[in-house]
Design an enzyme around this catalytic site. Structure first.
Site, PDB file in Angstrom:
ATOM      1  N   ASN A  13      59.577  31.696  43.081  1.00  0.00           N
ATOM      2  CA  ASN A  13      59.561  32.348  44.650  1.00  0.00           C
ATOM      3  C   ASN A  13      58.191  31.694  45.132  1.00  0.00           C
ATOM      4  OD1 ASN A  13      59.323  33.161  47.207  1.00  0.00           O
ATOM      5  ND2 ASN A  13      59.445  35.494  46.470  1.00  0.00           N
ATOM      6  N   TRP A  14      58.463  30.510  46.003  1.00  0.00           N
ATOM      7  CA  TRP A  14      57.118  29.907  46.445  1.00  0.00           C
ATOM      8  C   TRP A  14      56.534  30.553  47.419  1.00  0.00           C
ATOM      9  CZ3 TRP A  14      57.742  23.735  46.820  1.00  0.00           C
ATOM     10  CH2 TRP A  14      57.536  23.164  45.383  1.00  0.00           C
ATOM     11  N   LYS A  15      57.172  31.617  48.258  1.00  0.00           N
ATOM     12  CA  LYS A  15      56.881  32.258  49.213  1.00  0.00           C
ATOM     13  C   LYS A  15      56.221  31.370  50.413  1.00  0.00           C
ATOM     14  CE  LYS A  15      55.772  36.125  46.166  1.00  0.00           C
ATOM     15  NZ  LYS A  15      55.068  37.307  45.830  1.00  0.00           N
ATOM     16  N   HIS A  99      63.445  41.055  49.395  1.00  0.00           N
ATOM     17  CA  HIS A  99      62.175  40.942  48.936  1.00  0.00           C
ATOM     18  C   HIS A  99      61.235  42.216  49.505  1.00  0.00           C
ATOM     19  CE1 HIS A  99      57.971  39.696  47.346  1.00  0.00           C
ATOM     20  NE2 HIS A  99      58.986  39.153  46.505  1.00  0.00           N
ATOM     21  N   GLU A 101      58.313  42.001  50.156  1.00  0.00           N
ATOM     22  CA  GLU A 101      57.417  41.757  51.329  1.00  0.00           C
ATOM     23  C   GLU A 101      58.210  41.888  52.630  1.00  0.00           C
ATOM     24  OE1 GLU A 101      56.200  37.872  49.408  1.00  0.00           O
ATOM     25  OE2 GLU A 101      55.030  39.281  48.137  1.00  0.00           O
ATOM     26  N   GLU A 171      61.898  44.049  40.803  1.00  0.00           N
ATOM     27  CA  GLU A 171      60.446  43.677  41.340  1.00  0.00           C
ATOM     28  C   GLU A 171      59.688  44.992  41.516  1.00  0.00           C
ATOM     29  OE1 GLU A 171      59.977  39.302  41.873  1.00  0.00           O
ATOM     30  OE2 GLU A 171      60.259  40.256  44.041  1.00  0.00           O
ATOM     31  N   GLY A 177      52.060  40.213  42.560  1.00  0.00           N
ATOM     32  CA  GLY A 177      50.733  39.611  42.883  1.00  0.00           C
ATOM     33  C   GLY A 177      49.456  40.524  42.642  1.00  0.00           C
ATOM     34  N   SER A 217      54.321  39.369  38.639  1.00  0.00           N
ATOM     35  CA  SER A 217      53.290  38.938  37.701  1.00  0.00           C
ATOM     36  C   SER A 217      53.592  38.359  36.249  1.00  0.00           C
ATOM     37  CB  SER A 217      52.181  39.785  37.230  1.00  0.00           C
ATOM     38  OG  SER A 217      51.583  40.153  38.654  1.00  0.00           O
ATOM     39  N   GLY A 238      56.622  34.373  41.324  1.00  0.00           N
ATOM     40  CA  GLY A 238      55.567  34.018  42.312  1.00  0.00           C
ATOM     41  C   GLY A 238      54.680  33.233  42.005  1.00  0.00           C
ATOM     42  N   GLY A 239      53.372  33.727  41.750  1.00  0.00           N
ATOM     43  CA  GLY A 239      52.368  32.955  41.577  1.00  0.00           C
ATOM     44  C   GLY A 239      52.464  31.653  40.462  1.00  0.00           C
TER      45      GLY A 239
HETATM   46  P1  13P Z   1      54.310  37.340  41.406  1.00  0.00           P
HETATM   47  O1  13P Z   1      54.679  36.594  40.407  1.00  0.00           O
HETATM   48  O2  13P Z   1      52.962  36.415  42.008  1.00  0.00           O
HETATM   49  O3  13P Z   1      53.878  38.531  41.167  1.00  0.00           O
HETATM   50  O4  13P Z   1      55.292  37.542  42.441  1.00  0.00           O
HETATM   51  C1  13P Z   1      56.452  38.062  42.132  1.00  0.00           C
HETATM   52  C2  13P Z   1      57.349  37.913  43.406  1.00  0.00           C
HETATM   53  O5  13P Z   1      57.309  38.520  44.144  1.00  0.00           O
HETATM   54  C3  13P Z   1      58.567  36.970  43.187  1.00  0.00           C
HETATM   55  O6  13P Z   1      59.274  37.408  44.139  1.00  0.00           O
END
Ligand code: 13P
Length: 257
Positions: A13-15, A99, A101, A171, A177, A217, A238-239
């Protein structure tokens, strides 16, 4: 993982990161680092305007294109929105919905998440439905109750045939994050419960066919342990999905027995 009954899925997930102009180079580097023999589906969920590039350059290294959100509406006067039909038209195979967010910053409700999942299924796009508890809920022992509620709400009105095409991502909000990962046991406990909820709703055959991912994470260092759990069928990353070598390493972990 349990490859006998369901797909292992490694989804990035590149956000709101990266640029369209960097997609080709990213995929070239990813291809160099990824194992040739893979035992998982690899997906990158990118901002909608990068999906066509992901479709075009992802073919060569068998990376499917995913989006991060969709409108619940089919079409019409909804300025700024993107429909499931539009996503399907450019080759989108997966799309994240719900998600945390979006739930937090865009006040997305459980019923909206459900409508978005249905809109995607109608266009043959696999919804990656995110659920997860806050730190406060975990500390108050409300995790299972809340996750059960979220899963039931997200799947409301979705039939057994369709749910086989859904992916659920657990999640925990406190692990996103933050560098704080749920332990493999904590993640497994919730993913097992999610499967139990699906079993109650749809029966054992369906429940064992649905892929359930862990996100929060996940990285090259902890992926193998998380993926060794029987009810964790992959990751939503994500990251670590922003770095080709790290993402490739997670794909390699998911391809080992
Ligand atoms: P991180 O891997 O950066 O914690 O993000 C997880 C995420 O929100 C994937 O959708």
């Amino acid at each position: 993982m349990n490859r006998k009954y369901r797909h292992t899925v490694i989804a990035g997930n590149w956000k709101m990161n990266q640029l369209n102009s960097g997609v080709k180079v990213f995929l070239e580097q990813l291809k160099e680092n990824m194992p040739k023999a893979r035992a998982c589906d690899v997906v990158l969920c990118v901002p909608a305007l990068m999906v066509p590039s992901m479709v075009r350059y992802g073919k060569d290294c068998r990376v499917a294109a995913g989006a991060q959100d969709v409108s619940k509406h089919e079409k019409g006067a909804y300025t700024g929105e993107i429909s499931a039909d539009m996503l399907a038209d450019v080759g989108t195979r997966y799309c994240i919905v719900g998600h945390s967010e979006r739930r937090e910053y865009h006040a997305e409700s459980d019923s909206l998440v459900n409508e978005k999942a249905k809109a995607l299924l109608a266009k043959n796009i696999i919804p990656i439905i995110c659920v997860g508890e806050s730190l406060e809920q975990r500390e108050n022992n409300l995790t299972m109750e809340y996750i059960t509620y979220q899963v039931c709400a997200a799947l409301s009105g979705i039939d057994a045939q369709q749910v086989r095409h859904c992916v659920i991502a657990y999640e925990p909000i406190w692990a996103i994050g933050t560098g704080k990962t749920a332990s493999a046991e904590q993640a497994e406990e919730v993913c097992r419960e999610i499967r139990a909820v699906i079993r109650r709703l749809y029966g054992a055959r369906v429940a064992r066919a649905v892929s359930i991912l862990y996100g929060g994470s996940m990285n090259a260092g902890n992926a193998a342990e998380l993926l060794s759990m029987p009810d964790i069928d992959g990751g939503l990353i994500g990251g670590a999905s922003l770095k080709p070598a790290d993402f490739a390493s997670i794909v390699a972990s998911a391809s080992q027995d």
